[in-house]
Design a protein around this motif. Structure first.
Motif, PDB file in Angstrom:
ATOM      1  N   ASP A  19       0.879  -1.171   0.000  1.00 18.03           N
ATOM      2  CA  ASP A  19       0.000   0.000   0.000  1.00 18.03           C
ATOM      3  C   ASP A  19       0.916   1.221   0.000  1.00 18.03           C
ATOM      4  N   ILE A  20       1.037   1.849  -1.146  1.00 21.11           N
ATOM      5  CA  ILE A  20       1.990   2.944  -1.312  1.00 21.11           C
ATOM      6  C   ILE A  20       1.649   4.124  -0.418  1.00 21.11           C
ATOM      7  N   ASP A  21       0.373   4.507  -0.366  1.00 22.83           N
ATOM      8  CA  ASP A  21      -0.025   5.649   0.468  1.00 22.83           C
ATOM      9  C   ASP A  21       0.234   5.399   1.947  1.00 22.83           C
ATOM     10  N   ALA A  22      -0.018   4.175   2.406  1.00 21.01           N
ATOM     11  CA  ALA A  22       0.202   3.845   3.819  1.00 21.01           C
ATOM     12  C   ALA A  22       1.658   3.524   4.121  1.00 21.01           C
ATOM     13  N   GLY A  23       2.447   3.237   3.078  1.00 17.76           N
ATOM     14  CA  GLY A  23       3.850   2.891   3.288  1.00 17.76           C
ATOM     15  C   GLY A  23       4.034   1.514   3.903  1.00 17.76           C
ATOM     16  N   THR A  24       3.144   0.580   3.561  1.00 12.48           N
ATOM     17  CA  THR A  24       3.210  -0.752   4.143  1.00 12.48           C
ATOM     18  C   THR A  24       3.330  -1.830   3.075  1.00 12.48           C
ATOM     19  N   VAL A  25       3.951  -2.927   3.459  1.00 12.85           N
ATOM     20  CA  VAL A  25       4.007  -4.132   2.636  1.00 12.85           C
ATOM     21  C   VAL A  25       3.699  -5.295   3.568  1.00 12.85           C
ATOM     22  N   ARG A  26       2.684  -6.076   3.194  1.00 13.75           N
ATOM     23  CA  ARG A  26       2.278  -7.198   4.036  1.00 13.75           C
ATOM     24  C   ARG A  26       2.072  -8.444   3.190  1.00 13.75           C
ATOM     25  N   PRO A  27       2.274  -9.624   3.777  1.00 14.70           N
ATOM     26  CA  PRO A  27       1.977 -10.847   3.033  1.00 14.70           C
ATOM     27  C   PRO A  27       0.473 -10.932   2.774  1.00 14.70           C
ATOM     28  N   LEU A  28       0.109 -11.424   1.608  1.00 18.29           N
ATOM     29  CA  LEU A  28      -1.291 -11.623   1.270  1.00 18.29           C
ATOM     30  C   LEU A  28      -1.595 -13.097   1.469  1.00 18.29           C
ATOM     31  N   ASN A  29      -2.489 -13.372   2.370  1.00 18.95           N
ATOM     32  CA  ASN A  29      -2.909 -14.743   2.645  1.00 18.95           C
ATOM     33  C   ASN A  29      -4.402 -14.852   2.368  1.00 18.95           C
ATOM     34  N   PRO A  30      -4.770 -14.793   1.076  1.00 19.05           N
ATOM     35  CA  PRO A  30      -6.199 -14.777   0.750  1.00 19.05           C
ATOM     36  C   PRO A  30      -6.823 -16.164   0.831  1.00 19.05           C
ATOM     37  N   ALA A  31      -8.128 -16.164   0.953  1.00 18.07           N
ATOM     38  CA  ALA A  31      -8.860 -17.416   0.809  1.00 18.07           C
ATOM     39  C   ALA A  31      -8.739 -17.844  -0.653  1.00 18.07           C
ATOM     40  N   PRO A  32      -8.690 -19.133  -0.913  1.00 15.64           N
ATOM     41  CA  PRO A  32      -8.590 -19.589  -2.302  1.00 15.64           C
ATOM     42  C   PRO A  32      -9.748 -19.053  -3.146  1.00 15.64           C
ATOM     43  N   SER A  33      -9.433 -18.672  -4.377  1.00 15.86           N
ATOM     44  CA  SER A  33     -10.460 -18.189  -5.286  1.00 15.86           C
ATOM     45  C   SER A  33     -10.092 -18.633  -6.695  1.00 15.86           C
ATOM     46  N   PRO A  34     -11.068 -18.756  -7.579  1.00 16.11           N
ATOM     47  CA  PRO A  34     -10.742 -19.152  -8.963  1.00 16.11           C
ATOM     48  C   PRO A  34      -9.760 -18.186  -9.632  1.00 16.11           C
ATOM     49  N   GLN A  35      -9.886 -16.877  -9.365  1.00 14.07           N
ATOM     50  CA  GLN A  35      -8.983 -15.910  -9.987  1.00 14.07           C
ATOM     51  C   GLN A  35      -7.554 -16.101  -9.488  1.00 14.07           C
ATOM     52  N   LEU A  36      -7.392 -16.267  -8.184  1.00 13.98           N
ATOM     53  CA  LEU A  36      -6.045 -16.459  -7.633  1.00 13.98           C
ATOM     54  C   LEU A  36      -5.463 -17.786  -8.095  1.00 13.98           C
ATOM     55  N   ASP A  37      -6.293 -18.823  -8.188  1.00 19.06           N
ATOM     56  CA  ASP A  37      -5.801 -20.112  -8.675  1.00 19.06           C
ATOM     57  C   ASP A  37      -5.263 -19.986 -10.095  1.00 19.06           C
ATOM     58  N   ALA A  38      -5.969 -19.253 -10.948  1.00 18.59           N
ATOM     59  CA  ALA A  38      -5.515 -19.075 -12.334  1.00 18.59           C
ATOM     60  C   ALA A  38      -4.187 -18.333 -12.379  1.00 18.59           C
ATOM     61  N   ILE A  39      -4.053 -17.290 -11.566  1.00 15.22           N
ATOM     62  CA  ILE A  39      -2.796 -16.526 -11.526  1.00 15.22           C
ATOM     63  C   ILE A  39      -1.667 -17.387 -10.981  1.00 15.22           C
ATOM     64  N   THR A  40      -1.941 -18.183  -9.970  1.00 15.36           N
ATOM     65  CA  THR A  40      -0.931 -19.076  -9.399  1.00 15.36           C
ATOM     66  C   THR A  40      -0.432 -20.058 -10.456  1.00 15.36           C
ATOM     67  N   GLN A  41      -1.338 -20.590 -11.271  1.00 14.15           N
ATOM     68  CA  GLN A  41      -0.938 -21.518 -12.328  1.00 14.15           C
ATOM     69  C   GLN A  41      -0.090 -20.821 -13.396  1.00 14.15           C
ATOM     70  N   ILE A  42      -0.452 -19.599 -13.745  1.00 13.74           N
ATOM     71  CA  ILE A  42       0.335 -18.840 -14.728  1.00 13.74           C
ATOM     72  C   ILE A  42       1.740 -18.603 -14.195  1.00 13.74           C
ATOM     73  N   ARG A  43       1.838 -18.191 -12.929  1.00 17.01           N
ATOM     74  CA  ARG A  43       3.158 -17.936 -12.327  1.00 17.01           C
ATOM     75  C   ARG A  43       3.982 -19.210 -12.247  1.00 17.01           C
ATOM     76  N   ALA A  44       3.348 -20.325 -11.862  1.00 20.65           N
ATOM     77  CA  ALA A  44       4.057 -21.595 -11.729  1.00 20.65           C
ATOM     78  C   ALA A  44       4.624 -22.060 -13.068  1.00 20.65           C
ATOM     79  N   ALA A  45       3.972 -21.672 -14.159  1.00 21.22           N
ATOM     80  CA  ALA A  45       4.449 -22.039 -15.490  1.00 21.22           C
ATOM     81  C   ALA A  45       5.484 -21.053 -16.025  1.00 21.22           C
ATOM     82  N   GLY A  46       5.869 -20.067 -15.203  1.00 22.81           N
ATOM     83  CA  GLY A  46       6.877 -19.099 -15.609  1.00 22.81           C
ATOM     84  C   GLY A  46       6.306 -17.833 -16.220  1.00 22.81           C
TER      85      GLY A  46
END
Length: 72
Positions: A19-46
């Motif tokens: 969060d640039i305005d707040a000056g913070t960086v935090r780990p994102l631990n979201p609940a599983p979602s179809p959108q995040l699963d798709a992004i995770t697969q794209i990243r895993a494939a490089g």
């Protein structure tokens, strides 16, 4: 426009929220979602996912960025 970015690095499954305005960086631990699963697969494939960001450069240390030294 929002100044919050979600960041992931090659070789790591971790995802971060900066969060640039707040000056913070935090780990994102979201609940599983179809959108995040798709992004995770794209990243895993490089793949890379970019949306609404026009500059992102990973550097070894903040001193490199402040001095204008970027790996090319």
């Amino acid at each position: 426009m929002s100044k919050v970015v979600v960041i992931g690095f090659p070789g790591s499954d971790a995802v971060w929220v900066a969060d640039i305005d707040a000056g913070t960086v935090r780990p994102l631990n979201p609940a599983p979602s179809p959108q995040l699963d798709a992004i995770t697969q794209i990243r895993a494939a490089g793949g890379t996912v970019v949306k609404d960001v026009n500059l992102a450069i990973a550097v070894e240390a903040s001193d490199s960025a402040f001095s204008g030294l970027f790996d090319t």
